[in-house]
Scaffold this motif. Structure first.
Motif, PDB file in Angstrom:
ATOM      1  N   ALA A 122      17.676 -32.680 -17.195  1.00  0.00           N
ATOM      2  CA  ALA A 122      17.532 -32.481 -18.636  1.00  0.00           C
ATOM      3  C   ALA A 122      16.371 -31.539 -18.887  1.00  0.00           C
ATOM      4  O   ALA A 122      15.467 -31.415 -18.048  1.00  0.00           O
ATOM      5  CB  ALA A 122      17.295 -33.812 -19.347  1.00  0.00           C
ATOM      6  N   GLY A 123      16.393 -30.859 -20.027  1.00  0.00           N
ATOM      7  CA  GLY A 123      15.337 -29.915 -20.363  1.00  0.00           C
ATOM      8  C   GLY A 123      14.554 -30.356 -21.581  1.00  0.00           C
ATOM      9  O   GLY A 123      15.097 -30.992 -22.491  1.00  0.00           O
ATOM     10  N   LEU A 124      13.273 -30.012 -21.600  1.00  0.00           N
ATOM     11  CA  LEU A 124      12.404 -30.299 -22.733  1.00  0.00           C
ATOM     12  C   LEU A 124      11.622 -29.039 -23.054  1.00  0.00           C
ATOM     13  O   LEU A 124      10.803 -28.583 -22.259  1.00  0.00           O
ATOM     14  CB  LEU A 124      11.447 -31.444 -22.409  1.00  0.00           C
ATOM     15  N   GLY A 125      11.893 -28.451 -24.231  1.00  0.00           N
ATOM     16  CA  GLY A 125      11.123 -27.312 -24.689  1.00  0.00           C
ATOM     17  C   GLY A 125       9.950 -27.780 -25.532  1.00  0.00           C
ATOM     18  O   GLY A 125      10.102 -28.658 -26.389  1.00  0.00           O
ATOM     19  N   VAL A 126       8.784 -27.208 -25.285  1.00  0.00           N
ATOM     20  CA  VAL A 126       7.553 -27.683 -25.914  1.00  0.00           C
ATOM     21  C   VAL A 126       6.903 -26.557 -26.690  1.00  0.00           C
ATOM     22  O   VAL A 126       6.694 -25.464 -26.163  1.00  0.00           O
ATOM     23  CB  VAL A 126       6.553 -28.203 -24.848  1.00  0.00           C
ATOM     24  N   GLY A 127       6.567 -26.805 -27.933  1.00  0.00           N
ATOM     25  CA  GLY A 127       5.827 -25.829 -28.728  1.00  0.00           C
ATOM     26  C   GLY A 127       4.442 -25.617 -28.145  1.00  0.00           C
ATOM     27  O   GLY A 127       3.755 -26.575 -27.769  1.00  0.00           O
ATOM     28  N   GLU A 128       4.029 -24.370 -28.056  1.00  0.00           N
ATOM     29  CA  GLU A 128       2.763 -24.064 -27.401  1.00  0.00           C
ATOM     30  C   GLU A 128       1.553 -24.596 -28.169  1.00  0.00           C
ATOM     31  O   GLU A 128       0.454 -24.695 -27.617  1.00  0.00           O
ATOM     32  CB  GLU A 128       2.635 -22.558 -27.184  1.00  0.00           C
ATOM     33  N   LEU A 129       1.727 -24.960 -29.432  1.00  0.00           N
ATOM     34  CA  LEU A 129       0.616 -25.475 -30.229  1.00  0.00           C
ATOM     35  C   LEU A 129       0.594 -26.998 -30.285  1.00  0.00           C
ATOM     36  O   LEU A 129      -0.228 -27.579 -30.991  1.00  0.00           O
ATOM     37  CB  LEU A 129       0.684 -24.910 -31.654  1.00  0.00           C
ATOM     38  N   LEU A 130       1.481 -27.663 -29.545  1.00  0.00           N
ATOM     39  CA  LEU A 130       1.498 -29.123 -29.543  1.00  0.00           C
ATOM     40  C   LEU A 130       0.152 -29.646 -29.045  1.00  0.00           C
ATOM     41  O   LEU A 130      -0.339 -29.221 -27.997  1.00  0.00           O
ATOM     42  CB  LEU A 130       2.627 -29.635 -28.649  1.00  0.00           C
ATOM     43  N   GLU A 131      -0.447 -30.562 -29.805  1.00  0.00           N
ATOM     44  CA  GLU A 131      -1.780 -31.059 -29.465  1.00  0.00           C
ATOM     45  C   GLU A 131      -1.778 -31.819 -28.141  1.00  0.00           C
ATOM     46  O   GLU A 131      -0.767 -32.392 -27.734  1.00  0.00           O
ATOM     47  CB  GLU A 131      -2.297 -31.964 -30.574  1.00  0.00           C
ATOM     48  N   ALA A 132      -2.946 -31.829 -27.503  1.00  0.00           N
ATOM     49  CA  ALA A 132      -3.061 -32.421 -26.177  1.00  0.00           C
ATOM     50  C   ALA A 132      -2.600 -33.874 -26.150  1.00  0.00           C
ATOM     51  O   ALA A 132      -1.858 -34.282 -25.248  1.00  0.00           O
ATOM     52  CB  ALA A 132      -4.503 -32.311 -25.679  1.00  0.00           C
ATOM     53  N   GLU A 133      -3.027 -34.671 -27.115  1.00  0.00           N
ATOM     54  CA  GLU A 133      -2.664 -36.082 -27.105  1.00  0.00           C
ATOM     55  C   GLU A 133      -1.161 -36.262 -27.276  1.00  0.00           C
ATOM     56  O   GLU A 133      -0.566 -37.164 -26.673  1.00  0.00           O
ATOM     57  CB  GLU A 133      -3.412 -36.840 -28.193  1.00  0.00           C
ATOM     58  N   GLN A 134      -0.532 -35.419 -28.074  1.00  0.00           N
ATOM     59  CA  GLN A 134       0.917 -35.482 -28.220  1.00  0.00           C
ATOM     60  C   GLN A 134       1.614 -35.131 -26.911  1.00  0.00           C
ATOM     61  O   GLN A 134       2.636 -35.726 -26.553  1.00  0.00           O
ATOM     62  CB  GLN A 134       1.375 -34.539 -29.330  1.00  0.00           C
ATOM     63  N   CYS A 135       1.069 -34.165 -26.201  1.00  0.00           N
ATOM     64  CA  CYS A 135       1.628 -33.787 -24.899  1.00  0.00           C
ATOM     65  C   CYS A 135       1.524 -34.941 -23.910  1.00  0.00           C
ATOM     66  O   CYS A 135       2.484 -35.272 -23.201  1.00  0.00           O
ATOM     67  CB  CYS A 135       0.905 -32.566 -24.345  1.00  0.00           C
ATOM     68  N   VAL A 136       0.356 -35.540 -23.849  1.00  0.00           N
ATOM     69  CA  VAL A 136       0.141 -36.656 -22.921  1.00  0.00           C
ATOM     70  C   VAL A 136       1.078 -37.807 -23.262  1.00  0.00           C
ATOM     71  O   VAL A 136       1.683 -38.424 -22.367  1.00  0.00           O
ATOM     72  CB  VAL A 136      -1.333 -37.109 -22.975  1.00  0.00           C
ATOM     73  N   ARG A 137       1.238 -38.096 -24.548  1.00  0.00           N
ATOM     74  CA  ARG A 137       2.136 -39.176 -24.961  1.00  0.00           C
ATOM     75  C   ARG A 137       3.588 -38.862 -24.581  1.00  0.00           C
ATOM     76  O   ARG A 137       4.319 -39.744 -24.122  1.00  0.00           O
ATOM     77  CB  ARG A 137       2.002 -39.399 -26.463  1.00  0.00           C
ATOM     78  N   ALA A 138       3.982 -37.601 -24.729  1.00  0.00           N
ATOM     79  CA  ALA A 138       5.335 -37.203 -24.340  1.00  0.00           C
ATOM     80  C   ALA A 138       5.543 -37.378 -22.836  1.00  0.00           C
ATOM     81  O   ALA A 138       6.620 -37.798 -22.383  1.00  0.00           O
ATOM     82  CB  ALA A 138       5.593 -35.751 -24.741  1.00  0.00           C
ATOM     83  N   GLY A 139       4.520 -37.067 -22.060  1.00  0.00           N
ATOM     84  CA  GLY A 139       4.617 -37.259 -20.619  1.00  0.00           C
ATOM     85  C   GLY A 139       4.780 -38.712 -20.237  1.00  0.00           C
ATOM     86  O   GLY A 139       5.576 -39.050 -19.350  1.00  0.00           O
ATOM     87  N   ARG A 140       4.056 -39.580 -20.911  1.00  0.00           N
ATOM     88  CA  ARG A 140       4.191 -41.016 -20.643  1.00  0.00           C
ATOM     89  C   ARG A 140       5.620 -41.486 -20.922  1.00  0.00           C
ATOM     90  O   ARG A 140       6.171 -42.304 -20.183  1.00  0.00           O
ATOM     91  CB  ARG A 140       3.218 -41.801 -21.511  1.00  0.00           C
ATOM     92  N   GLU A 141       6.214 -40.952 -21.981  1.00  0.00           N
ATOM     93  CA  GLU A 141       7.582 -41.340 -22.332  1.00  0.00           C
ATOM     94  C   GLU A 141       8.578 -40.883 -21.269  1.00  0.00           C
ATOM     95  O   GLU A 141       9.580 -41.564 -21.007  1.00  0.00           O
ATOM     96  CB  GLU A 141       7.959 -40.737 -23.688  1.00  0.00           C
ATOM     97  N   LEU A 142       8.317 -39.722 -20.664  1.00  0.00           N
ATOM     98  CA  LEU A 142       9.238 -39.205 -19.653  1.00  0.00           C
ATOM     99  C   LEU A 142       9.220 -40.035 -18.372  1.00  0.00           C
ATOM    100  O   LEU A 142      10.255 -40.181 -17.718  1.00  0.00           O
ATOM    101  CB  LEU A 142       8.877 -37.754 -19.310  1.00  0.00           C
ATOM    102  N   ALA A 143       8.058 -40.552 -18.023  1.00  0.00           N
ATOM    103  CA  ALA A 143       7.917 -41.290 -16.763  1.00  0.00           C
ATOM    104  C   ALA A 143       8.357 -42.733 -16.952  1.00  0.00           C
ATOM    105  O   ALA A 143       7.567 -43.674 -16.841  1.00  0.00           O
ATOM    106  CB  ALA A 143       6.470 -41.208 -16.277  1.00  0.00           C
ATOM    107  N   ALA A 144       9.629 -42.922 -17.247  1.00  0.00           N
ATOM    108  CA  ALA A 144      10.166 -44.265 -17.487  1.00  0.00           C
ATOM    109  C   ALA A 144       9.945 -45.144 -16.257  1.00  0.00           C
ATOM    110  O   ALA A 144      10.196 -44.721 -15.134  1.00  0.00           O
ATOM    111  CB  ALA A 144      11.649 -44.177 -17.811  1.00  0.00           C
ATOM    112  N   PRO A 145       9.468 -46.358 -16.455  1.00  0.00           N
ATOM    113  CA  PRO A 145       9.141 -47.214 -15.308  1.00  0.00           C
ATOM    114  C   PRO A 145      10.351 -47.664 -14.503  1.00  0.00           C
ATOM    115  O   PRO A 145      10.209 -48.079 -13.351  1.00  0.00           O
ATOM    116  CB  PRO A 145       8.441 -48.419 -15.957  1.00  0.00           C
ATOM    117  N   ASP A 146      11.556 -47.583 -15.075  1.00  0.00           N
ATOM    118  CA  ASP A 146      12.741 -48.082 -14.383  1.00  0.00           C
ATOM    119  C   ASP A 146      13.507 -46.988 -13.651  1.00  0.00           C
ATOM    120  O   ASP A 146      14.609 -47.214 -13.148  1.00  0.00           O
ATOM    121  CB  ASP A 146      13.681 -48.775 -15.374  1.00  0.00           C
ATOM    122  N   GLN A 147      12.944 -45.751 -13.578  1.00  0.00           N
ATOM    123  CA  GLN A 147      13.597 -44.651 -12.885  1.00  0.00           C
ATOM    124  C   GLN A 147      12.599 -43.868 -12.052  1.00  0.00           C
ATOM    125  O   GLN A 147      11.414 -43.822 -12.357  1.00  0.00           O
ATOM    126  CB  GLN A 147      14.255 -43.694 -13.886  1.00  0.00           C
TER     127      GLN A 147
END
Length: 244
Positions: A122-147
């Motif tokens: 799957a692909g995720l396009g990210v706006g270059e102005l997305l704030e750091a905390e939003q980026c980190v939160r998005a990363g946490r969501e991607l790393a699902a614990p069951d996969q």
């Protein structure tokens, strides 16, 4: 959980047909990208997520099979993300098929050059102005614990390393790139989170937001990093790293 990651630059010039006569100049970068993707394949993840900069205000999803093209760069080269095609039931038949942004099209092209495992992509396009905390939160969501999740993280360092660079010479660029290279090469999550988003924007470093998504996904994992490539052809910092 995150089991592996590859970090690659995303210039369309990585595609030889786009680079044309200048293609050999990036042969070493292409080889390093292939090595990094080999680390992903060896991890045998349940799912691969490709993350890259895009003309988005936040985050945009691109399902497996989404098409991409380099026709805008003057060459007749088409790609698709992963090996599948979009589920027709999930598509709006009245809407035109959405295309991959250039960074994810480059990623799709890189995947065609590897013996990729049959894991969903799957692909995720990210706006270059997305704030750091939003980026980190998005990363946490991607790393699902069951996969077992792997990330292919696309993005360039600064575009201000020389007088002829796209962003002209900025004396801050070399230091920014050196810190990014060190952090990516050592899997230094704290340092990646601390990258200055405003400075990255001024230096035209498109990789900052994707790298910070990687940092969020890699929290609480034992991954170690290796820097495979660190050069600035054309005055743009290109970095390749592998985490496993």
């Amino acid at each position: 959980m995150l089991v592996a990651a590859a970090v690659c630059p995303c210039p369309p010039l990585l595609v030889p047909e786009v680079a044309a006569g200048a293609a050999p100049e990036l042969d070493a970068a292409r080889a390093a990208c292939a090595d990094a993707l080999g680390v992903l394949a060896a991890a045998r993840p349940d799912r691969l997520v490709v993350v890259g900069p895009a003309d988005e205000t936040g985050r945009g999803q691109y399902p497996e099979g989404t098409p991409g093209s380099f026709r805008g760069f003057g060459v007749d080269v088409d790609v698709r993300l992963g090996r599948g095609r979009p589920d027709p039931a999930a598509l709006d038949a009245t809407a035109p098929e959405r295309e991959l942004p250039p960074s994810l099209a480059v990623a799709a092209w890189l995947l065609t050059r590897t013996d990729w495992v049959d894991a969903p992509v799957a692909g995720l396009g990210v706006g270059e102005l997305l704030e750091a905390e939003q980026c980190v939160r998005a990363g946490r969501e991607l790393a699902a614990p069951d996969q077992r999740v792997a990330l292919l993280v696309m993005g360039d360092a600064s575009a201000c390393r020389t007088l002829k660079a796209p962003g002209y010479l900025d004396e801050r660029a070399a230091g920014f790139d050196a810190e990014a290279a060190r952090a990516l090469g050592s899997a230094d999550i704290r340092a990646l989170k601390a990258l200055d988003s405003a400075l990255a924007h001024e230096l035209k470093a498109s990789g900052r937001a994707p790298w910070q998504i990687l940092a969020g996904a890699a929290e609480n994992t034992p991954l170690s990093g290796s820097l495979l490539y660190d050069e600035a052809p054309y005055g743009v910092g290109y970095l390749v790293a592998a985490w496993s």
